[in-house]
Design an enzyme around this catalytic site. Structure first.
Site, PDB file in Angstrom:
ATOM      1  N   LYS A  21      -5.195  46.803  38.592  1.00 44.05           N
ATOM      2  CA  LYS A  21      -3.781  47.223  38.549  1.00 44.05           C
ATOM      3  C   LYS A  21      -3.599  48.663  39.050  1.00 44.05           C
ATOM      4  O   LYS A  21      -4.410  49.543  38.755  1.00 44.05           O
ATOM      5  CB  LYS A  21      -3.290  47.127  37.105  1.00 44.05           C
TER       6      LYS A  21
ATOM      7  N   ASP B 168      -0.390  41.254  34.126  1.00 44.23           N
ATOM      8  CA  ASP B 168      -1.658  41.988  34.189  1.00 44.23           C
ATOM      9  C   ASP B 168      -2.882  41.080  33.987  1.00 44.23           C
ATOM     10  O   ASP B 168      -3.951  41.561  33.609  1.00 44.23           O
ATOM     11  CB  ASP B 168      -1.722  43.141  33.158  1.00 44.23           C
TER      12      ASP B 168
ATOM     13  N   SER C 105       8.263  46.283  29.625  1.00 46.34           N
ATOM     14  CA  SER C 105       6.912  46.058  29.098  1.00 46.34           C
ATOM     15  C   SER C 105       6.822  46.295  27.597  1.00 46.34           C
ATOM     16  O   SER C 105       7.557  47.109  27.025  1.00 46.34           O
ATOM     17  CB  SER C 105       5.910  46.969  29.809  1.00 46.34           C
TER      18      SER C 105
ATOM     19  N   ASP D  60       1.460  38.881  37.781  1.00 48.14           N
ATOM     20  CA  ASP D  60       2.226  39.875  38.549  1.00 48.14           C
ATOM     21  C   ASP D  60       1.377  40.940  39.215  1.00 48.14           C
ATOM     22  O   ASP D  60       1.780  41.533  40.207  1.00 48.14           O
ATOM     23  CB  ASP D  60       3.305  40.520  37.664  1.00 48.14           C
ATOM     24  N   ASN D  61       0.222  41.234  38.638  1.00 43.71           N
ATOM     25  CA  ASN D  61      -0.683  42.228  39.236  1.00 43.71           C
ATOM     26  C   ASN D  61      -2.043  42.098  38.556  1.00 43.71           C
ATOM     27  O   ASN D  61      -2.192  41.377  37.574  1.00 43.71           O
ATOM     28  CB  ASN D  61      -0.132  43.656  39.108  1.00 43.71           C
TER      29      ASN D  61
ATOM     30  N   LYS E 106       9.401  38.336  29.730  1.00 44.93           N
ATOM     31  CA  LYS E 106       9.586  39.751  30.107  1.00 44.93           C
ATOM     32  C   LYS E 106      10.248  39.855  31.473  1.00 44.93           C
ATOM     33  O   LYS E 106       9.691  39.433  32.472  1.00 44.93           O
ATOM     34  CB  LYS E 106       8.229  40.455  30.125  1.00 44.93           C
TER      35      LYS E 106
ATOM     36  N   HIS F  57      11.955  42.891  33.189  1.00 45.46           N
ATOM     37  CA  HIS F  57      11.490  44.128  33.839  1.00 45.46           C
ATOM     38  C   HIS F  57      12.126  44.415  35.199  1.00 45.46           C
ATOM     39  O   HIS F  57      11.503  45.020  36.067  1.00 45.46           O
ATOM     40  CB  HIS F  57       9.959  44.158  33.958  1.00 45.46           C
TER      41      HIS F  57
ATOM     42  N   CYS G 290       4.122  46.014  37.683  1.00 50.73           N
ATOM     43  CA  CYS G 290       5.027  44.961  37.192  1.00 50.73           C
ATOM     44  C   CYS G 290       6.359  44.837  37.934  1.00 50.73           C
ATOM     45  O   CYS G 290       6.684  43.787  38.465  1.00 50.73           O
ATOM     46  CB  CYS G 290       5.338  45.190  35.720  1.00 50.73           C
TER      47      CYS G 290
END
Ligand code: MG
Length: 451
Positions: A296, A38, A155, A275-276, A130, A132, A77
């Site tokens: 996001k 993020d 997360s 990732d975003n 992480k 995910h 994510c």
């Protein structure tokens, strides 16, 4: 108590560089992929943030290549991580939606990850951070090409006790911290996660081996809840969010220092991205997309265009910035090319090797990028043009998401903020891009959706 300074010295042992322990051939570089969570396009010093200090990432950019038109494959994510791991659009693997502690799904067995690709070419591999991509044992990194894993499976707000900036979820069990396939702790002290990830990453780099290595370091932060280590808390002018980003920058610095200490500086490709885009509805706990629109969860560029820095002294010329359009899905083909590994031939791979761009032999080529949100195809970028056929905002009004009326056409090189809709003025471009979208929709086969 261990201090940052002696901690760093203990980990990197800068005085004891031992290049002879790392005889990996030059045609197989070590590869480190650092993936923030993020982090927005505007959150680093070298991408224009006025008050967050990121000297290590700035140096990495000064010594390498900085992308200004680099995209993740999704605005959230799980799908963006799946795309990085497979080189494929998330719809192809079925990994289109964020997974939760109560989700049954995960990365399908049949997918071939970048870790499997590199391990097959003789690499030792580790995932720190992480994941995910499924929390059940059968989905963990150790089942997808990684020799080892240390980190959290989803997360950090998926816990009943989430802290600053996150509501937490009563439905979630206490957050697990894994080593390989075992739960090491529950509800680990999140203010120490970056420090502990860094120690793991540094330890992995320093392992003596004749093999080249692949380190995948997907960060937990700056996803909310935000926690900074004691040395960073309260230090940034940008508040807690800035503290967290500055600690990530420190972590990158430790990795750079360690790679140098083990004599592998000239034989290691390091890539940093996110990732975003920033989670804008978290307000001061979310980041900044800089001049890009939205963040996001949306298919505006603020949701998917990310910082990306690549460094490999001697191979990537220093101090360059490129406007080449590129994607996280390019990582698998790029890494495979350098490792002499085979890109899977029995399936659609959406990425392309960026080696010519990295090495300064190309300024890029016309790319067509698709903006999927879950299973909905919302926009396409072809060359400089972007057409939205459906979109939403997260922040324009307090009530939540709101649809805006497509089709909307933007020239992203003239108008990176997506302010000036040219759909009425350029109907021929709209027609062309609608056909591109339609063709993509007709020909894209979905994997079994993972929920
Ligand atoms: Mg994320």
């Amino acid at each position: 108590m261990i201090t940052r300074r002696n901690f760093a010295q203990a980990l990197t042992g800068a005085a004891f560089a031992a290049p002879s322990l790392f005889p990996a051939p030059a045609h197989q570089p070590n590869i480190i992929m650092i993936y923030a969570d993020d982090l927005g396009y505007g959150d680093l010093g070298c991408y224009g943030h006025p008050t967050i200090r990121t000297p290590n990432l700035d140096r990495m950019a000064a010594e390498g290549l900085k992308f200004t038109q680099f995209y993740s494959a999704a605005p959230v994510c799980t799908p963006s991580r799946a795309a990085l791991m497979t080189g494929r659009l998330p719809v192809r693997s079925g990994m289109t939606r964020v997974l939760f502690p109560y989700s049954d799904g995960g990365m399908p067995d049949g997918e071939i990850t970048v870790a499997e690709t590199l391990r097959g070419a003789g690499y030792r591999t580790a995932c720190v951070g992480k994941w995910h991509l499924g929390w059940q044992t059968k989905y963990l990194p150790t089942r997808h090409g990684f020799d080892s894993y240390f980190g959290i499976p989803y997360s950090n707000d998926m816990t009943p006790t989430a802290g600053p900036g996150a509501p937490g979820s009563a439905k979630s069990p206490p957050l697990p911290l894994y080593r390989n396939e075992e739960v090491l702790e529950r509800e680990p002290d999140q203010s120490r996660l970056t420090e502990r990830y860094t120690a793991e990453a540094v330890g992995f780099i320093r392992q003596q081996s004749r093999k080249p290595f692949f380190l995948y370091y997907p960060q937990t932060f700056p996803h909310v809840p935000l926690y900074a280590g004691a040395k960073f808390k309260g230090k940034s002018l940008r508040g807690l969010y800035g503290d967290v980003v500055e600690e990530i920058d420190w972590s990158v610095g430790e990795i750079l220092r360690t790679v140098k200490a083990v004599g592998q500086d000239g034989n290691t490709l390091i890539v940093f991205s996110s990732d975003n885009g920033p989670w804008l509805i978290r307000k001061e706990f979310g980041g900044s997309a800089g001049l890009l629109r939205e963040g996001k969860g949306t298919t505006w560029d603020g949701g998917m265009r990310e910082p990306c820095i690549a460094r490999w002294p001697g191979r990537i010329p220093a101090g360059r910035t490129t406007a080449a359009v590129a994607s996280t899905m390019d990582m698998l083909p790029t890494f495979a090319a350098y490792a002499g590994a085979q890109v899977p031939k029995d399936r659609e791979i959406d990425g392309q090797s960026l080696a010519p761009v990295l090495e300064g032999k190309s300024e890029g080529w016309e790319r067509t990028l698709y903006y999927w949100s879950d299973t909905e195809l919302r926009a396409v970028r072809k060359g400089p043009w972007k057409l939205h056929v459906r979109t939403n905002n997260q922040v324009d009004q307090p009530g939540g998401a709101r649809d805006v009326n497509p089709p909307l056409l933007y020239h992203l090189e003239n108008d990176p903020s997506e302010k000036y809709d040219l759909a009425a003025a350029r109907p021929e471009i709209v027609k062309d891009l609608l056909a591109v979208l339609d063709q993509h929709k007709q020909t894209t086969r979905f994997g079994e959706l993972q929920r």
